[in-house]
Design a protein around this motif. Structure first.
Motif, PDB file in Angstrom:
ATOM      1  N   THR A 380       0.838  -1.210   0.000  1.00 57.92           N
ATOM      2  CA  THR A 380       0.000   0.000   0.000  1.00 57.92           C
ATOM      3  C   THR A 380       0.866   1.250   0.000  1.00 57.92           C
ATOM      4  OG1 THR A 380      -0.228   0.197   2.428  1.00 57.92           O
ATOM      5  CG2 THR A 380      -1.879  -1.159   1.272  1.00 57.92           C
ATOM      6  N   TYR A 394      -2.748  -7.279  -4.166  1.00 59.37           N
ATOM      7  CA  TYR A 394      -2.056  -7.312  -2.880  1.00 59.37           C
ATOM      8  C   TYR A 394      -1.930  -8.727  -2.321  1.00 59.37           C
ATOM      9  CZ  TYR A 394      -2.921  -2.254  -2.887  1.00 59.37           C
ATOM     10  OH  TYR A 394      -2.964  -0.922  -3.216  1.00 59.37           O
ATOM     11  N   PRO A 438      -7.100  -3.080   1.388  1.00 61.23           N
ATOM     12  CA  PRO A 438      -5.919  -2.264   1.067  1.00 61.23           C
ATOM     13  C   PRO A 438      -6.219  -1.070   0.169  1.00 61.23           C
ATOM     14  CG  PRO A 438      -5.879  -4.329  -0.148  1.00 61.23           C
ATOM     15  CD  PRO A 438      -6.998  -4.435   0.835  1.00 61.23           C
ATOM     16  N   VAL A 442      -5.309   2.784   1.146  1.00 62.60           N
ATOM     17  CA  VAL A 442      -4.340   3.612   0.436  1.00 62.60           C
ATOM     18  C   VAL A 442      -4.971   4.887  -0.109  1.00 62.60           C
ATOM     19  CG1 VAL A 442      -4.535   2.678  -1.909  1.00 62.60           C
ATOM     20  CG2 VAL A 442      -2.307   3.390  -1.059  1.00 62.60           C
TER      21      VAL A 442
END
Length: 453
Positions: A380, A394, A438, A442
């Protein structure tokens, strides 16, 4: 007769018992294969069973692509040979003479101490530890196969596997070398500037772009309203050169590894502003890493190396052994630092350069678990600061590079109690990170190269 537990037979159900179908162990069957073959077949069958819990799906897949193609595809994403070697109870290492790269910092304590304390030799390995000048050189020597395994910054195998900063090469985090063990150190002339908002225009050093040091410094600055890309300068500087650059006034501070934070205090040129554990308590720092190719070609050597490193990690995690460790890793061929500096780092009883003696037992710690949630967090931050563009898978990257399943199995052999789960949550500066979200995480930062939230 087909081998027991044939995971690639599309015409038979996969049962983790004798191939005759009866409820007894394969080694009790009159025509059973050797013990080694049985062990290897069972490990492989167990992994395939985990991939395809519904047997009809497994058999349909095999009929569609064929056994050989399926075997190659599964082997490319699962460390089958390494796990088989482990199950065969310490097979003879294929390669006994190994070269391991390291940077002279306390983060590498397990890899280093395993040499003078004899842990490598106990596993039948002759290890040559190669002190290396900087992280780019560590990366290049692994790519060029000059080193068999290496001390890494924990984000480096992620970046290398993704082709960031170099051609892509499949690299793995076998275990975390240390947790915590970093600090923000400022020049003594800045003792009156403890508020990060006053740091605009400062020059900072970090050891590498793909490092927890860089990501944690950027996070800390941004949380205080300082844009790390426009309000300050961040320079990549090899750790052994950080104190000299601070002394010369080339930088105002650094977020670096120990023992150099403590060495700056020892040399009276810097003070410890905060320990990195105050940003994220338990954060990973460095890792023990190997390539996919090394694991495939040398599964027994990999297993032996893993056991030696984890045994050292277990010892390093015990506070009672920290002064002994400081003594064995201080000499010139290893850290080449005053023993008292290393002892202050490892015991957590240290002078902060501001006139106080601190007692922080977990200033540096040695939890080897490569949590995949840690990898997701690193990804991230790579996304946040523009090191990687576009969509990031991810979970897939984290699970391929951070070898948590292997770590748990080898931890059992080395005396650790393996933890449960893979995606442990944690807090960074008081904010919980949910590894299941994630993209949402982010996008939630006010300061980033992705624009405002």
């Amino acid at each position: 007769m087909p081998p027991p537990n044939d995971a690639y037979d599309a015409d038979r159900p996969l049962m983790l018992r004798c191939a005759c179908g009866r409820d007894h162990a394969p080694d009790q069957h009159a025509t059973a294969a050797s013990e080694e073959e049985l062990s290897a077949n069972f490990v492989e069958a167990s992994l395939v069973k985990a991939l395809f819990p519904v047997d009809a799906v497994r058999r349909g897949f095999l009929k569609a692509v064929g056994a050989n193609t399926a075997r190659a595809a599964i082997a490319s994403v699962l460390p089958i040979s390494a796990l088989q070697a482990m199950a065969q109870a310490r097979g003879t290492p294929e390669k006994k003479d190994l070269k391991i790269g390291f940077i002279a910092i306390t983060c590498a304590s397990p890899l280093i101490m395993a040499d003078p304390l004899g842990f490598y030799k106990k596993e039948g390995l002759n290890v040559q530890l190669n002190k290396t000048a900087g992280w780019a050189l560590i990366r290049d020597k692994m790519i060029n196969k000059e080193h068999d395994a290496s001390h890494f910054l924990s984000p480096m195998p992620l970046a290398m596997s993704m082709g960031l900063g170099s051609n892509p090469i499949a690299m793995n985090v076998a275990s975390i070398q240390n947790t915590n063990g970093q600090a923000i150190t400022l020049h003594v002339k800045h003792k009156d500037k403890r508020d990060p908002k006053t740091w605009k225009g400062f020059k900072f050093a970090v050891p590498f772009e793909y490092s927890m040091h860089n990501f944690l410094l950027r996070y800390y600055l941004a949380e205080h309203g300082v844009n790390p890309d426009t309000d300050v300068q961040i320079r990549v500087t090899p750790p052994p050169e950080m104190v000299a650059n601070l002394r010369a006034g080339n930088i105002d501070g650094f977020l670096g590894p120990d023992p150099f934070n403590q060495r700056a205090v020892y040399d009276e040129v810097g003070f410890i502003h905060i320990l990195s554990k105050e940003i994220w308590d338990g954060h990973p720092c460095c890792a023990f890493g190997v390539s996919d190719e090394f694991i495939r070609q040398n599964p027994n050597s990999f297993a032996a190396l893993y056991r030696a490193v984890l045994t050292a990690s277990f010892m390093a995690s015990q506070p009672r052994d920290r002064e002994l460790i400081a003594k064995v890793i201080a000499p010139a061929q290893y850290l080449n630092q005053p023993e008292t500096v290393i002892a202050q780092v490892l015991t957590g009883k240290f002078a902060d350069g501001l006139g106080s003696i601190k007692n922080v037992p977990d200033r540096a710690n040695f939890d080897p678990v490569p949590w995949q949630s840690m990898a997701v967090w690193m990804l991230t931050q790579m996304k946040r600061w523009g090191y990687v563009k576009g969509d990031v898978n991810y979970k897939q990257i984290a699970e391929k590079v951070f070898m948590l399943t292997d770590a748990k199995k080898y931890m059992s052999q080395a005396g650790f109690k393996p933890p449960e789960g893979a995606y442990r949550k944690f807090k960074v500066m008081g904010k919980e990170f949910d590894p299941a979200k994630p993209d949402e995480y982010v996008k939630g930062f006010a300061i980033s190269k992705m624009g405002a939230a």
